[in-house]
Design a protein around this motif. Sequence first.
Motif, mmCIF file in Angstrom:
data_model
loop_
_atom_site.group_PDB
_atom_site.id
_atom_site.type_symbol
_atom_site.label_atom_id
_atom_site.label_comp_id
_atom_site.label_asym_id
_atom_site.label_seq_id
_atom_site.Cartn_x
_atom_site.Cartn_y
_atom_site.Cartn_z
ATOM 1 N N GLN A 9 0.831 -1.199 0.000
ATOM 2 C CA GLN A 9 0.000 0.000 0.000
ATOM 3 C C GLN A 9 0.868 1.251 0.000
ATOM 4 O OE1 GLN A 9 -2.096 -1.106 3.579
ATOM 5 N NE2 GLN A 9 -4.018 -1.398 2.452
ATOM 6 N N LYS A 10 1.918 1.248 0.819
ATOM 7 C CA LYS A 10 2.836 2.388 0.861
ATOM 8 C C LYS A 10 3.483 2.591 -0.501
ATOM 9 C CE LYS A 10 6.783 4.391 3.272
ATOM 10 N NZ LYS A 10 7.196 5.074 2.060
ATOM 11 N N ALA A 11 3.864 1.492 -1.166
ATOM 12 C CA ALA A 11 4.460 1.601 -2.507
ATOM 13 C C ALA A 11 3.464 2.219 -3.478
ATOM 14 C CB ALA A 11 4.914 0.224 -2.992
ATOM 15 N N ALA A 12 2.191 1.822 -3.393
ATOM 16 C CA ALA A 12 1.163 2.386 -4.276
ATOM 17 C C ALA A 12 1.015 3.885 -4.045
ATOM 18 C CB ALA A 12 -0.177 1.674 -4.061
ATOM 19 N N VAL A 13 1.007 4.312 -2.784
ATOM 20 C CA VAL A 13 0.897 5.741 -2.464
ATOM 21 C C VAL A 13 2.130 6.486 -2.961
ATOM 22 C CG1 VAL A 13 0.805 7.439 -0.585
ATOM 23 C CG2 VAL A 13 -0.659 5.421 -0.508
ATOM 24 N N ASP A 14 3.314 5.935 -2.721
ATOM 25 C CA ASP A 14 4.555 6.600 -3.143
ATOM 26 C C ASP A 14 4.601 6.800 -4.657
ATOM 27 O OD1 ASP A 14 5.370 6.621 -0.489
ATOM 28 O OD2 ASP A 14 6.750 4.921 -0.718
ATOM 29 N N VAL A 15 4.314 5.730 -5.402
ATOM 30 C CA VAL A 15 4.382 5.793 -6.868
ATOM 31 C C VAL A 15 3.313 6.738 -7.424
ATOM 32 C CG1 VAL A 15 4.005 4.437 -8.973
ATOM 33 C CG2 VAL A 15 5.450 3.531 -7.154
ATOM 34 N N THR A 16 2.111 6.637 -6.882
ATOM 35 C CA THR A 16 1.013 7.468 -7.379
ATOM 36 C C THR A 16 1.226 8.942 -7.039
ATOM 37 O OG1 THR A 16 -0.451 5.568 -7.050
ATOM 38 C CG2 THR A 16 -1.493 7.686 -7.473
ATOM 39 N N ALA A 17 1.665 9.223 -5.827
ATOM 40 C CA ALA A 17 1.919 10.618 -5.431
ATOM 41 C C ALA A 17 3.010 11.219 -6.303
ATOM 42 C CB ALA A 17 2.295 10.686 -3.956
ATOM 43 N N ALA A 18 4.061 10.459 -6.570
ATOM 44 C CA ALA A 18 5.145 10.951 -7.433
ATOM 45 C C ALA A 18 4.633 11.236 -8.838
ATOM 46 C CB ALA A 18 6.296 9.948 -7.467
ATOM 47 N N TYR A 19 3.802 10.350 -9.353
ATOM 48 C CA TYR A 19 3.241 10.517 -10.693
ATOM 49 C C TYR A 19 2.365 11.772 -10.762
ATOM 50 C CZ TYR A 19 0.730 9.552 -15.007
ATOM 51 O OH TYR A 19 0.188 9.644 -16.263
ATOM 52 N N PHE A 20 1.461 11.926 -9.777
ATOM 53 C CA PHE A 20 0.572 13.087 -9.770
ATOM 54 C C PHE A 20 1.352 14.389 -9.616
ATOM 55 C CE2 PHE A 20 -2.924 10.203 -9.512
ATOM 56 C CZ PHE A 20 -4.026 10.927 -9.936
ATOM 57 N N THR A 21 2.389 14.361 -8.801
ATOM 58 C CA THR A 21 3.207 15.558 -8.607
ATOM 59 C C THR A 21 3.959 15.914 -9.885
ATOM 60 O OG1 THR A 21 3.448 15.050 -6.261
ATOM 61 C CG2 THR A 21 5.059 16.557 -7.215
ATOM 62 N N LYS A 22 4.513 14.912 -10.551
ATOM 63 C CA LYS A 22 5.287 15.135 -11.771
ATOM 64 C C LYS A 22 4.412 15.602 -12.932
ATOM 65 C CE LYS A 22 8.465 12.885 -14.952
ATOM 66 N NZ LYS A 22 9.178 11.640 -15.285
ATOM 67 N N HIS A 23 3.189 15.112 -12.987
ATOM 68 C CA HIS A 23 2.307 15.398 -14.120
ATOM 69 C C HIS A 23 1.178 16.366 -13.784
ATOM 70 C CE1 HIS A 23 4.248 11.576 -15.248
ATOM 71 N NE2 HIS A 23 4.246 12.119 -16.449
ATOM 72 N N ALA A 24 1.344 17.156 -12.740
ATOM 73 C CA ALA A 24 0.300 18.110 -12.354
ATOM 74 C C ALA A 24 0.132 19.156 -13.455
ATOM 75 C CB ALA A 24 0.663 18.784 -11.033
ATOM 76 N N ASP A 25 -1.071 19.227 -13.991
ATOM 77 C CA ASP A 25 -1.383 20.173 -15.066
ATOM 78 C C ASP A 25 -2.883 20.430 -15.005
ATOM 79 O OD1 ASP A 25 -1.863 21.593 -17.387
ATOM 80 O OD2 ASP A 25 -0.952 20.140 -18.718
ATOM 81 N N ALA A 26 -3.264 21.653 -14.710
ATOM 82 C CA ALA A 26 -4.675 21.995 -14.527
ATOM 83 C C ALA A 26 -5.513 21.720 -15.770
ATOM 84 C CB ALA A 26 -4.808 23.455 -14.111
ATOM 85 N N GLU A 27 -4.924 21.883 -16.953
ATOM 86 C CA GLU A 27 -5.693 21.676 -18.179
ATOM 87 C C GLU A 27 -5.773 20.207 -18.578
ATOM 88 O OE1 GLU A 27 -4.881 24.251 -21.442
ATOM 89 O OE2 GLU A 27 -4.399 25.926 -20.119
ATOM 90 N N ASN A 28 -4.820 19.421 -18.147
ATOM 91 C CA ASN A 28 -4.802 18.009 -18.502
ATOM 92 C C ASN A 28 -4.385 17.206 -17.264
ATOM 93 O OD1 ASN A 28 -4.946 15.690 -19.991
ATOM 94 N ND2 ASN A 28 -2.935 15.924 -20.925
ATOM 95 N N PRO A 29 -5.298 17.057 -16.295
ATOM 96 C CA PRO A 29 -4.941 16.394 -15.046
ATOM 97 C C PRO A 29 -4.553 14.926 -15.279
ATOM 98 C CG PRO A 29 -7.303 16.792 -15.140
ATOM 99 C CD PRO A 29 -6.697 17.465 -16.334
ATOM 100 N N PRO A 30 -3.635 14.420 -14.476
ATOM 101 C CA PRO A 30 -3.187 13.041 -14.655
ATOM 102 C C PRO A 30 -4.240 12.033 -14.206
ATOM 103 C CG PRO A 30 -2.151 14.006 -12.736
ATOM 104 C CD PRO A 30 -2.939 15.104 -13.405
ATOM 105 N N HIS A 31 -4.120 10.846 -14.733
ATOM 106 C CA HIS A 31 -4.966 9.714 -14.352
ATOM 107 C C HIS A 31 -4.047 8.581 -13.921
ATOM 108 C CE1 HIS A 31 -7.521 12.026 -17.096
ATOM 109 N NE2 HIS A 31 -8.533 11.524 -16.413
#
Length: 91
Positions: free
Chosen positions: A17-39
Amino acid sequence: WSTSLKAKASFPLRPEQKAAVDVTAAYFTKHADAENPPHFLWNAKMRFGKTFTTYQLAKRLGWSRVLVLTYKPAVETAWRDDLECHSDFDG
């Protein structure tokens, strides 16, 4: 019992679970874009703890809203109990 009378649960994320949170948080942080939000999709088995893990992700990223979708009537209120009964989410 009302939620306020129940003892608060206190347990940490499991390693997967911690790995899932770490990977997902990193992805969302890296791809933060208001016009094209990450999935991001977790392909997680039953009993993984997707709801609890999602709450931890939301807490880490400072989100104030989480939309819970389910097709199982039994889960309709269980998600709220999980949230209200864990010490990590007081307040």
